[in-house]
Every structure is written in C-alpha cells, then in structure tokens.
Design a protein around this motif. Structure first.
Motif, PDB file in Angstrom:
ATOM      1  N   MET A  37       0.875  -1.176   0.000  1.00  0.00           N
ATOM      2  CA  MET A  37       0.000   0.000   0.000  1.00  0.00           C
ATOM      3  C   MET A  37       0.906   1.217   0.000  1.00  0.00           C
ATOM      4  O   MET A  37       1.635   1.442   0.958  1.00  0.00           O
ATOM      5  CB  MET A  37      -0.899   0.004   1.241  1.00  0.00           C
ATOM      6  CG  MET A  37      -1.901  -1.127   1.255  1.00  0.00           C
ATOM      7  SD  MET A  37      -2.897  -1.132   2.762  1.00  0.00           S
ATOM      8  CE  MET A  37      -1.975  -2.289   3.746  1.00  0.00           C
ATOM      9  N   TYR A  42      -2.681   0.315  -4.377  1.00  0.00           N
ATOM     10  CA  TYR A  42      -2.259  -1.018  -3.973  1.00  0.00           C
ATOM     11  C   TYR A  42      -1.283  -1.498  -5.039  1.00  0.00           C
ATOM     12  O   TYR A  42      -1.517  -1.313  -6.235  1.00  0.00           O
ATOM     13  CB  TYR A  42      -3.455  -1.978  -3.920  1.00  0.00           C
ATOM     14  CG  TYR A  42      -4.478  -1.658  -2.859  1.00  0.00           C
ATOM     15  CD1 TYR A  42      -4.192  -1.857  -1.510  1.00  0.00           C
ATOM     16  CD2 TYR A  42      -5.738  -1.182  -3.192  1.00  0.00           C
ATOM     17  CE1 TYR A  42      -5.140  -1.581  -0.534  1.00  0.00           C
ATOM     18  CE2 TYR A  42      -6.683  -0.906  -2.223  1.00  0.00           C
ATOM     19  CZ  TYR A  42      -6.378  -1.108  -0.898  1.00  0.00           C
ATOM     20  OH  TYR A  42      -7.318  -0.834   0.057  1.00  0.00           O
ATOM     21  N   HIS A  65      -3.998   3.387   5.740  1.00  0.00           N
ATOM     22  CA  HIS A  65      -4.874   2.855   4.697  1.00  0.00           C
ATOM     23  C   HIS A  65      -5.844   1.857   5.316  1.00  0.00           C
ATOM     24  O   HIS A  65      -5.673   1.427   6.457  1.00  0.00           O
ATOM     25  CB  HIS A  65      -4.058   2.147   3.613  1.00  0.00           C
ATOM     26  CG  HIS A  65      -3.155   3.048   2.851  1.00  0.00           C
ATOM     27  ND1 HIS A  65      -3.617   3.981   1.952  1.00  0.00           N
ATOM     28  CD2 HIS A  65      -1.801   3.179   2.866  1.00  0.00           C
ATOM     29  CE1 HIS A  65      -2.588   4.635   1.433  1.00  0.00           C
ATOM     30  NE2 HIS A  65      -1.479   4.169   1.976  1.00  0.00           N
ATOM     31  N   CYS A 128      -9.507   1.158  -0.446  1.00  0.00           N
ATOM     32  CA  CYS A 128      -9.017   1.898   0.712  1.00  0.00           C
ATOM     33  C   CYS A 128     -10.005   3.052   0.904  1.00  0.00           C
ATOM     34  O   CYS A 128     -10.099   3.938   0.045  1.00  0.00           O
ATOM     35  CB  CYS A 128      -7.609   2.434   0.472  1.00  0.00           C
ATOM     36  SG  CYS A 128      -7.025   3.519   1.781  1.00  0.00           S
TER      37      CYS A 128
END
Length: 145
Positions: A37, A42, A65, A128
C-alpha cells in the motif's frame, strides 16, 4: 573526556535511540506481504491466489490505509473481509467515518499488515476508504487448487 570522543559517543547513542523510532516507518521488505500500500495505490492492484491461500497486505507507505471489501464485489456466500474485522461494507465505512486514522476505524498504519484467507473461488473487489476518491482499489482473483 575529549570533545571528539564525547561527540562520537553522543552521535552513536542518538543514532541508536532514533533507530527504533524511525524503523517503524520504513517500508517493509516486499517478501513480508503480497500487496503493498503506497501513497494512493495497492501494488499490485490485482493478484491471483488459490482457494485456501492467505493474502497479506503491507502498508509500505507513509499514510494510513484500509482494506475494505466492496460488499457487492465478492462471490455470493464468501466471507466478508475488512481491516478492523467488520461484518460488512457499511459497518466498515461507518467505523472509518467515526474513527478516521484509528485502528478501530480499520486503519492499517505504516509498517503494519492485514491478512485474509480466501476460501471460495471468484473475484473480490476491495478499496481503501480514505483514498477511494484517488482510485485506490484492487482485486483478488481466487482460483481452484
């Protein structure tokens, strides 16, 4: 004590003391996780695993996140997953909004990990929450053994 000896000793002690503080914010080695992350993404955005395998997300960035499954983007009957252990997407979003930047809101702090074992084949979409507007989304595709 000579000045040079004193300065060398102070510098060594300071460096050692700060190493513990700095170490937790350094990126984790990529071998410690499957999905990193970073700032607003990602890495990689899509992974493929076999039924029964565990995916580990590692926060290798400097911001907090979440990993939150989209409720409508997981196979029917599959276990829901979200950092913070929430039962569904609405609960995860409500908790984040009530406790942003806190573990009880699902926060994965820099240097921390979250993991989930996938027991059903299919494609799982996740997000997220705080960085959804910037497009921080990912997928896990789970295939039969």
């Amino acid at each position: 004590m000579k000045r040079r000896t004193f300065l060398t000793t102070v510098a060594g002690v300071t460096t050692t003391a700060l190493a513990g503080c700095i170490g937790s914010s350094l990126p984790q080695p990529a071998s410690d996780y499957d999905v990193g992350m970073s700032h607003h993404s990602y890495l990689p955005e899509a992974v493929e695993v076999r039924v029964g395998e565990t995916v580990v997300w590692g926060n290798s960035g400097s911001r907090g996140h979440t990993v939150t499954a989209y409720g409508g983007e997981i196979p029917e009957g599959a276990a829901y997953f979200a950092s913070g252990g929430f039962e569904d997407e609405d609960a995860a979003r409500d908790a984040w909004n009530a406790n942003p930047s806190q573990p009880e809101g699902g926060l994965i702090a820099p240097g921390e990990t979250f993991e989930h074992t996938f027991e059903m084949p299919g494609t799982y979409g996740y997000v997220c929450i705080p960085h959804e507007p910037q497009g921080m989304v990912g997928t896990v595709t789970v295939v039969e053994k």
